[in-house]
Design an enzyme around this catalytic site. Structure first.
Site, PDB file in Angstrom:
ATOM      1  N   GLU A  30       0.858  -1.089   0.165  1.00 55.53           N
ATOM      2  CA  GLU A  30       0.090   0.040   0.004  1.00 55.53           C
ATOM      3  C   GLU A  30       0.713   1.331   0.165  1.00 55.53           C
ATOM      4  O   GLU A  30       0.289   2.269   0.390  1.00 55.53           O
ATOM      5  CB  GLU A  30      -0.813   0.352   1.114  1.00 55.53           C
ATOM      6  CG  GLU A  30      -1.912  -1.104   1.115  1.00 55.53           C
ATOM      7  CD  GLU A  30      -2.407  -1.329   2.533  1.00 55.53           C
ATOM      8  OE1 GLU A  30      -3.505  -0.598   2.650  1.00 55.53           O
ATOM      9  OE2 GLU A  30      -2.266  -2.322   3.389  1.00 55.53           O
ATOM     10  N   SER A 157      -6.646  -2.569   2.448  1.00 57.47           N
ATOM     11  CA  SER A 157      -6.936  -1.902   1.020  1.00 57.47           C
ATOM     12  C   SER A 157      -7.381  -3.198   0.145  1.00 57.47           C
ATOM     13  O   SER A 157      -7.064  -2.937  -1.200  1.00 57.47           O
ATOM     14  CB  SER A 157      -5.724  -1.275   0.784  1.00 57.47           C
ATOM     15  OG  SER A 157      -5.774  -0.169   1.318  1.00 57.47           O
ATOM     16  N   TYR A 227      -8.940   2.906  -5.419  1.00 58.34           N
ATOM     17  CA  TYR A 227      -7.978   3.846  -5.332  1.00 58.34           C
ATOM     18  C   TYR A 227      -8.050   4.622  -6.915  1.00 58.34           C
ATOM     19  O   TYR A 227      -7.098   5.570  -7.235  1.00 58.34           O
ATOM     20  CB  TYR A 227      -6.645   3.542  -4.963  1.00 58.34           C
ATOM     21  CG  TYR A 227      -6.477   3.157  -3.617  1.00 58.34           C
ATOM     22  CD1 TYR A 227      -6.816   4.222  -2.506  1.00 58.34           C
ATOM     23  CD2 TYR A 227      -6.489   1.836  -3.192  1.00 58.34           C
ATOM     24  CE1 TYR A 227      -7.090   3.955  -1.438  1.00 58.34           C
ATOM     25  CE2 TYR A 227      -6.538   1.665  -1.818  1.00 58.34           C
ATOM     26  CZ  TYR A 227      -6.572   2.533  -0.920  1.00 58.34           C
ATOM     27  OH  TYR A 227      -6.900   2.272   0.530  1.00 58.34           O
ATOM     28  N   ARG A 266     -11.976   2.993  10.780  1.00 54.66           N
ATOM     29  CA  ARG A 266     -12.936   2.674   9.534  1.00 54.66           C
ATOM     30  C   ARG A 266     -13.395   1.311   9.528  1.00 54.66           C
ATOM     31  O   ARG A 266     -12.397   0.444   9.383  1.00 54.66           O
ATOM     32  CB  ARG A 266     -12.676   3.252   8.361  1.00 54.66           C
ATOM     33  CG  ARG A 266     -13.849   3.439   7.377  1.00 54.66           C
ATOM     34  CD  ARG A 266     -13.370   3.557   5.918  1.00 54.66           C
ATOM     35  NE  ARG A 266     -13.024   2.486   5.267  1.00 54.66           N
ATOM     36  CZ  ARG A 266     -11.858   2.047   4.849  1.00 54.66           C
ATOM     37  NH1 ARG A 266     -11.050   2.857   4.819  1.00 54.66           N
ATOM     38  NH2 ARG A 266     -11.729   0.757   4.399  1.00 54.66           N
ATOM     39  N   ASP A 268     -15.705  -1.736   7.887  1.00 58.96           N
ATOM     40  CA  ASP A 268     -16.117  -2.218   6.805  1.00 58.96           C
ATOM     41  C   ASP A 268     -17.322  -3.175   6.648  1.00 58.96           C
ATOM     42  O   ASP A 268     -16.911  -4.161   7.762  1.00 58.96           O
ATOM     43  CB  ASP A 268     -14.927  -2.542   5.825  1.00 58.96           C
ATOM     44  CG  ASP A 268     -14.206  -1.370   5.307  1.00 58.96           C
ATOM     45  OD1 ASP A 268     -14.664  -0.387   5.237  1.00 58.96           O
ATOM     46  OD2 ASP A 268     -12.891  -1.709   4.737  1.00 58.96           O
ATOM     47  N   GLU A 284     -13.890  -6.011   8.554  1.00 60.16           N
ATOM     48  CA  GLU A 284     -12.548  -5.590   9.306  1.00 60.16           C
ATOM     49  C   GLU A 284     -12.758  -4.268   9.790  1.00 60.16           C
ATOM     50  O   GLU A 284     -13.546  -3.251   9.366  1.00 60.16           O
ATOM     51  CB  GLU A 284     -11.608  -5.854   8.497  1.00 60.16           C
ATOM     52  CG  GLU A 284     -11.708  -4.968   7.132  1.00 60.16           C
ATOM     53  CD  GLU A 284     -10.316  -5.087   6.296  1.00 60.16           C
ATOM     54  OE1 GLU A 284      -9.377  -5.180   6.701  1.00 60.16           O
ATOM     55  OE2 GLU A 284     -10.386  -5.077   5.044  1.00 60.16           O
ATOM     56  N   ASN A 286     -10.050  -0.824  10.119  1.00 61.42           N
ATOM     57  CA  ASN A 286      -8.870  -0.305   9.703  1.00 61.42           C
ATOM     58  C   ASN A 286      -8.520   0.735  10.816  1.00 61.42           C
ATOM     59  O   ASN A 286      -9.205   1.815  11.047  1.00 61.42           O
ATOM     60  CB  ASN A 286      -9.195  -0.077   8.389  1.00 61.42           C
ATOM     61  CG  ASN A 286      -9.588  -0.756   7.370  1.00 61.42           C
ATOM     62  OD1 ASN A 286      -8.950  -1.600   6.818  1.00 61.42           O
ATOM     63  ND2 ASN A 286     -10.897  -0.549   7.187  1.00 61.42           N
ATOM     64  N   GLY A 290      -7.298   5.407   4.930  1.00 58.50           N
ATOM     65  CA  GLY A 290      -6.740   6.266   4.108  1.00 58.50           C
ATOM     66  C   GLY A 290      -7.126   7.726   4.147  1.00 58.50           C
ATOM     67  O   GLY A 290      -8.012   7.995   4.557  1.00 58.50           O
TER      68      GLY A 290
END
Length: 322
Positions: A30, A157, A227, A266, A268, A284, A286, A290
């Protein structure tokens, strides 16, 4: 070095001349995303009036570099290992350097999807059933009924994720010659594939922001869809029933607290909208989400009235309070 000042009601007021190192890059899968996050943070700090900001593209001499720079605080804009798995956090703890986002223990647990599952599930947070398997075992037979998902145990990611279906061309069983994460990783997490919609919730402190739905224009929400501008539509706030949004926000806040996250996190989700609240599954959490122009946390912050620059400064404030 500059010093943070105590403001009203115990809040920290950040001196604009403190020395902030923005740590980014590194050598994980990443890296490019981290560089974009770091660039955004640096620009925001400049716009907020911070005068002493040093960008650092991390290499294996990072301890020596930080010792020479002697920052008041490090803004950790790294993604993936070793910046998100507790390694860099432990180093900075030993050096007595303050840094943003989660600490060593939280980072080490949250980067490991199976460990995260073992910590969160006992608290009633719904997650897809799954188990850790060796890649070699996939060549002998499926670990569970198709469709299922396989992904690296400790990458983020959407790096290295494959959805295995009856219609896939991976083979029955999966062929060792088929392109997939089994070629790059020895251990994988296999999970039941959850039909439905992709959603996410950011949390800072005790506040879940809102729910965003992610709608890839083709395929699914993989690394490229995340991305590449124009590959995915973000619906923020998501068009979901209030009880669904509130349930997801409650699960995200609970995960943030149970894992001991700092700064922003964050979480998901997948939601099978045919099953109502029972169709919600957390995938998950994070700990280093990002901060790129396409990233979800700044977008959600804006939706509740927090600008990108304010978000960056609030993350620094919380780190200085700890």
């Amino acid at each position: 070095m500059g010093n943070p000042k105590s403001g009203a009601q115990g809040k920290v007021s950040v001196d604009k001349d403190i020395h902030i190192v923005v740590l980014m890059g590194g050598w994980s899968a990443e890296r490019d995303v981290s560089l974009m996050s770091g660039k955004g943070v640096i620009e925001a700090l400049g716009e907020r009036g911070f005068t002493n900001v040093t960008p650092v593209d991390m290499d294996r001499n990072i301890a020596r570099v930080l010792e020479e720079l002697r920052p008041d605080i490090v803004f950790n804009a790294l993604h993936g290992s070793p910046g998100e798995d507790g390694t860099v956090q432990g180093m900075m703890d030993l050096m007595g350097i303050r840094y943003t986002h989660s600490g060593l223990e939280t980072s080490a647990v949250a980067i490991d999807k199976q460990l995260t599952k073992s910590v969160l599930e006992p608290h009633g947070i719904p997650m897809p059933p799954g188990k850790v398997v060796t890649s070699a075992s996939l060549y002998e037979g499926d670990p569970m009924a198709r469709p299922f998902v396989v992904k690296p145990v400790n990458e983020g990611s959407s790096v290295g994720i494959a959805i295995v279906t009856d219609e896939s061309n991976y083979g029955h069983p999966i062929s060792s010659r088929a392109k997939g994460p089994w070629q790059d990783f020895d251990r994988l997490l296999a999970e039941k594939y959850i039909e439905g919609r992709e959603l996410t919730v950011a949390v800072m402190g005790d506040t879940p922001f809102c729910v965003t739905e992610l709608k890839p224009k083709a395929g699914w929400y993989d690394y490229e869809a995340k991305y590449t501008d124009g590959k995915t539509d973000h619906v923020c706030p998501a068009d979901v029933p209030e009880e669904i949004a509130e349930a997801m926000k409650a699960h995200a806040l609970a995960a943030h607290r149970i894992l001991g996250c700092k700064g922003v996190s964050r979480s998901d989700f997948r939601w099978d909208d045919e099953k109502g609240v029972d169709g919600i599954f957390l995938l998950e959490t994070n700990t280093q989400p990002g901060m790129t122009p396409l990233s979800l946390v700044p977008e959600q912050a804006a939706a509740i009235g927090i600008s990108y620059g304010e978000l960056v400064e609030k993350i620094i404030e919380e780190a200085l309070e700890g």
